[in-house]
Enzyme design. Sequence first.
Site, short mmCIF file in Angstrom:
data_model
loop_
_atom_site.label_atom_id
_atom_site.label_comp_id
_atom_site.label_asym_id
_atom_site.label_seq_id
_atom_site.Cartn_x
_atom_site.Cartn_y
_atom_site.Cartn_z
N GLY A 13 -5.04 -3.30 -0.56
CA GLY A 13 -5.49 -3.80 -1.86
C GLY A 13 -6.71 -4.70 -1.70
N VAL A 15 -7.19 -8.05 -2.29
CA VAL A 15 -6.89 -9.29 -1.57
C VAL A 15 -6.27 -8.95 -0.20
CG1 VAL A 15 -5.56 -11.44 -1.60
CG2 VAL A 15 -6.59 -10.59 -3.72
N ASP A 38 7.02 0.89 1.09
CA ASP A 38 6.96 1.08 -0.36
C ASP A 38 7.83 0.00 -1.02
OD1 ASP A 38 7.06 1.82 -2.98
OD2 ASP A 38 7.69 3.90 -2.60
N TYR A 63 1.97 -4.04 -8.51
CA TYR A 63 1.64 -3.00 -9.48
C TYR A 63 0.64 -3.66 -10.43
CZ TYR A 63 2.25 0.55 -13.09
OH TYR A 63 2.04 1.55 -14.01
N ASP A 104 -2.64 -15.00 -14.29
CA ASP A 104 -2.83 -15.77 -15.54
C ASP A 104 -2.18 -15.03 -16.73
OD1 ASP A 104 -4.81 -13.74 -15.19
OD2 ASP A 104 -5.98 -14.61 -16.82
N TYR A 127 2.97 -5.96 -17.72
CA TYR A 127 2.51 -6.44 -16.41
C TYR A 127 2.78 -7.93 -16.27
CZ TYR A 127 -0.89 -8.16 -12.97
OH TYR A 127 -1.50 -8.82 -11.92
N1 LIG Z 1 -6.53 -7.39 -9.87
C1 LIG Z 1 -6.56 -8.41 -10.71
O1 LIG Z 1 -7.44 -8.52 -11.57
C2 LIG Z 1 -5.51 -9.49 -10.62
C3 LIG Z 1 -5.50 -10.51 -11.60
C4 LIG Z 1 -4.53 -11.51 -11.51
C5 LIG Z 1 -3.62 -11.50 -10.48
N2 LIG Z 1 -3.64 -10.49 -9.57
C6 LIG Z 1 -2.63 -10.50 -8.52
O2 LIG Z 1 -3.27 -10.70 -7.27
C7 LIG Z 1 -2.56 -9.98 -6.25
C8 LIG Z 1 -3.54 -9.10 -5.49
O3 LIG Z 1 -4.09 -8.18 -6.42
P1 LIG Z 1 -5.24 -7.15 -6.01
O4 LIG Z 1 -6.30 -7.25 -7.05
O5 LIG Z 1 -5.58 -7.30 -4.57
O6 LIG Z 1 -4.45 -5.80 -6.26
P2 LIG Z 1 -4.88 -4.30 -5.93
O7 LIG Z 1 -6.27 -4.25 -5.40
O8 LIG Z 1 -4.51 -3.49 -7.11
O9 LIG Z 1 -3.94 -3.95 -4.71
C9 LIG Z 1 -2.56 -3.86 -4.89
C10 LIG Z 1 -1.98 -3.33 -3.60
O10 LIG Z 1 -0.59 -3.17 -3.82
C11 LIG Z 1 -0.22 -1.90 -3.32
N3 LIG Z 1 0.95 -1.37 -3.96
C12 LIG Z 1 1.12 -0.98 -5.25
N4 LIG Z 1 2.35 -0.48 -5.42
C13 LIG Z 1 2.97 -0.57 -4.22
C14 LIG Z 1 4.25 -0.20 -3.73
N5 LIG Z 1 5.16 0.40 -4.53
N6 LIG Z 1 4.54 -0.43 -2.43
C15 LIG Z 1 3.63 -0.99 -1.61
N7 LIG Z 1 2.40 -1.33 -1.99
C16 LIG Z 1 2.08 -1.14 -3.29
C17 LIG Z 1 -1.42 -1.03 -3.57
O11 LIG Z 1 -1.35 0.11 -2.76
P3 LIG Z 1 -2.15 1.47 -3.16
O12 LIG Z 1 -3.58 1.17 -2.86
O13 LIG Z 1 -1.52 2.48 -2.28
O14 LIG Z 1 -1.89 1.69 -4.61
C18 LIG Z 1 -2.55 -1.97 -3.18
O15 LIG Z 1 -2.76 -1.95 -1.79
C19 LIG Z 1 -1.44 -9.24 -6.97
O16 LIG Z 1 -0.27 -9.98 -6.89
C20 LIG Z 1 -1.90 -9.18 -8.40
O17 LIG Z 1 -0.82 -9.09 -9.32
C21 LIG Z 1 -4.58 -9.51 -9.61
#
Ligand SMILES: NC(=O)c1ccc[n+]([C@@H]2O[C@H](COP(=O)([O-])OP(=O)(O)OC[C@H]3O[C@@H](n4cnc5c(N)ncnc54)[C@H](OP(=O)(O)O)[C@@H]3O)[C@@H](O)[C@H]2O)c1
Length: 294
Positions: A13, A15, A38, A63, A104, A127
């Site tokens: 992902g 981060v 998973d 997710y 947030d 979400y």
């Molecule tokens: N993205 C945002 O704007 C945002 C905003 C606020 C908070 N956050 C939080 O910040 C954190 C990091 O977010 P991010 O932006 O780095 O997220 P991201 O880029 O969407 O990455 C999420 C990761 O989780 C993996 N994942 C999803 N379903 C899974 C499963 N069933 N088993 C194992 N791995 C799984 C994905 O794998 P695949 O690549 O295989 O799908 C991906 O590697 C998360 O907790 C998110 O909720 C994100």
Amino acid sequence: MARPTILLTGATGQVGFELARSLSRHGELIALDRAALDLADADAIVATVRQVRPGLIVNAAAYTAVDRAESERAAAFAVNARAPGILAEEAKRQDAVLIHYSTDYVFDGRRTTPYEEDAPTGPLNVYGASKYDGERAIAQSGARALVFRTSWVYGARGSNFLLTILRLAQERDELRIVSDQSGTPNWCRTLSDATVAAIAHGVPWLAERSGLYHLASTGASTWHGFAQAIVGDAPRPRVVGIATSEYPTPARRPAYGVLSTRKFEATFNYRMPDWRDALAACRSEMQPVPPRAD
Ligand SMILES: NC(=O)c1ccc[n+]([C@@H]2O[C@H](COP(=O)([O-])OP(=O)(O)OC[C@H]3O[C@@H](n4cnc5c(N)ncnc54)[C@H](OP(=O)(O)O)[C@@H]3O)[C@@H](O)[C@H]2O)c1
């Protein structure tokens, strides 16, 4: 300082990818992507944590498909609520520390000043509700855990607002972008660097600072302001502000999600960068965008 075994989930992902690059300096890193673990599979989580026996678990998996979650509620809750609860229970069982990320979007966005950690929550979408349940499951487990709430994550890879705007800027003369939702954009590197700085103090030190923290760049913007900052002052495309009502999406989003990072900065003696500086730093590492043909 003893080098802990660190179990990282979501290593591909935004981060997670950044963390995977830097955490090996601070311990024996086991970085797992979805194929290796998973998080929808509860038994697999238990088996993996018991086999790896980490001193520190960093859960960067989630997710994150905010709109799709409206129609995939069970999948969102499995990964965002049940899995963090299991990770926390296993962390407690093994006397490990858990670091987890939240959002947030646990807030309803009716505030107009930055949210402190103890502000009342009220998620508007599936979400946000699933992430809030994850926070609660971790708290209820009694594990030593740090939950970092963040917002609007982007980076040079993956699927995010920065890359979408850069693509659309090549294709369109006008971008119509929501200007009545405020928040703070966060380069995934910023979040990883701050997390690693906290981890660098050592697991026992970290354990004593268990709790909920807001982790974000400083400053605030709207999606429109973020898009304008990405596009810069080129004559095209024009970036036009629109109301949320003009851009309907399956998930409702909070109108305001700026997070006060005071607690994180004071606890970890760490200064978060302004979001515009972080954006500039991210852009400086990316291939320059070729000028438009027109
Ligand atoms: N993205 C945002 O704007 C945002 C905003 C606020 C908070 N956050 C939080 O910040 C954190 C990091 O977010 P991010 O932006 O780095 O997220 P991201 O880029 O969407 O990455 C999420 C990761 O989780 C993996 N994942 C999803 N379903 C899974 C499963 N069933 N088993 C194992 N791995 C799984 C994905 O794998 P695949 O690549 O295989 O799908 C991906 O590697 C998360 O907790 C998110 O909720 C994100």
